[in-house]
Design a protein around this motif. Structure first.
Motif, short mmCIF file in Angstrom:
data_model
loop_
_atom_site.label_atom_id
_atom_site.label_comp_id
_atom_site.label_asym_id
_atom_site.label_seq_id
_atom_site.Cartn_x
_atom_site.Cartn_y
_atom_site.Cartn_z
N ASN A 156 0.84 -1.19 0.00
CA ASN A 156 0.00 0.00 0.00
C ASN A 156 0.88 1.25 0.00
O ASN A 156 1.50 1.57 1.02
N PRO A 157 0.95 1.96 -1.13
CA PRO A 157 1.82 3.14 -1.21
C PRO A 157 1.51 4.20 -0.16
O PRO A 157 2.41 4.89 0.30
N LYS A 158 0.24 4.33 0.23
CA LYS A 158 -0.13 5.32 1.25
C LYS A 158 0.56 5.01 2.58
O LYS A 158 1.12 5.90 3.22
N HIS A 159 0.55 3.75 3.00
CA HIS A 159 1.21 3.37 4.25
C HIS A 159 2.71 3.59 4.15
O HIS A 159 3.34 4.14 5.07
N LEU A 160 3.30 3.13 3.05
CA LEU A 160 4.75 3.26 2.89
C LEU A 160 5.20 4.72 2.88
O LEU A 160 6.21 5.06 3.50
N SER A 161 4.44 5.58 2.23
CA SER A 161 4.85 6.99 2.17
C SER A 161 4.77 7.64 3.55
O SER A 161 5.59 8.49 3.88
N LYS A 162 3.81 7.25 4.37
CA LYS A 162 3.73 7.80 5.73
C LYS A 162 4.92 7.35 6.57
O LYS A 162 5.49 8.14 7.32
N ILE A 163 5.31 6.09 6.43
CA ILE A 163 6.47 5.58 7.18
C ILE A 163 7.73 6.30 6.74
O ILE A 163 8.50 6.80 7.57
N ILE A 164 7.94 6.38 5.44
CA ILE A 164 9.15 7.03 4.91
C ILE A 164 9.15 8.51 5.26
O ILE A 164 10.16 9.06 5.69
N GLY A 165 8.01 9.16 5.12
CA GLY A 165 7.91 10.59 5.42
C GLY A 165 8.18 10.90 6.86
O GLY A 165 8.82 11.90 7.20
#
Length: 168
Positions: A156-165
Motif C-alpha cells: 500500500n503506497p499510502k502506508h509506505l509513504s507515511k512511514i518514509i515521510g
C-alpha cells in the motif's frame, strides 16, 4: 483518493487469483472506489480454503489454519489485512510540550483476527500491543514500524509513504 493506487493493485490481484476482472464503481462525491466480483466459483474457492459466508463479527471468524500454521503465509496474510483494513497515522499530543508518534494499527471486531495479527507480529519479533478492549493491535514506535516494513512489508503506497515521510 488516498488509496487509488492500492485499489488498482487489488483489482489486479482479483484477476490473478480468481481469473475474473472485477467491476469497479467510483463515486467521486463520496470519495470511494468499490471493487467487486460476483462469481460462484470464487465463493466456492474461498469456502474450500476455510472462509465462511456471513457476518464475520457475529461468527468471530478466524484465519484458516493452513495460513496460521505457516509463518510465511501468516506474514503475507497480515500484510494484506493491514494494507486493506489497517492504518498508519501520526498520534499527536499537546501540552507543555508538543510531541507526536507514528503508529501502525489494525482494528477488527473479530477477536481471533486481532489475536492472529498479534501472534504473527510477535513471532516476527515486532513489538506490539493489543488496544481498545481487544479490538485493535498496534505497533507503537518508529523502530518497530520500520522493522514491520522490512519484515512484513506493504503493498500500500499510502502506508509506505507515511512511514518514509515520518522517518525522514
Amino acid at each position: 483518493i488516498d488509496d487509488l493506487a492500492y485499489s488498482k493493485y487489488v483489482a489486479v490481484l482479483f484477476k490473478k487469483v480468481f481469473g475474473i476482472t472485477p467491476s469497479t464503481i467510483e463515486n467521486k462525491n463520496y470519495d470511494f472506489l468499490n471493487i467487486s466480483i460476483s462469481s460462484k466459483s470464487a465463493v466456492d474457492q474461498l469456502l474450500k480454503l476455510g472462509m465462511k459466508i456471513g457476518n464475520k463479527v457475529k461468527q468471530q471468524v478466524d484465519i484458516p489454519l493452513f495460513i496460521k500454521n505457516n509463518i510465511n503465509l501468516s506474514k503475507y496474510c497480515l500484510r494484506g489485512l493491514i494494507d486493506t483494513d489497517g492504518s498508519v497515522f501520526i498520534e499527536k499530543h499537546k501540552g507543555a510540550e508538543k510531541y507526536q508518534y507514528l503508529r501502525l494499527n489494525l482494528t477488527n471486531l473479530s477477536r481471533p483476527i486481532i489475536d492472529f495479527a498479534y501472534a504473527t507480529l510477535k513471532s516476527s519479533n515486532i513489538e506490539c500491543v493489543i488496544r481498545k478492549d481487544g479490538k485493535a493491535v498496534q505497533v507503537e514506535n518508529l523502530r518497530e514500524i520500520c522493522n514491520y516494513a522490512k519484515v512484513i512489508g506493504s503493498s500500500n503506497p499510502k502506508h509506505l509513504s507515511k512511514i518514509i515521510g515520518f522517518r525522514n
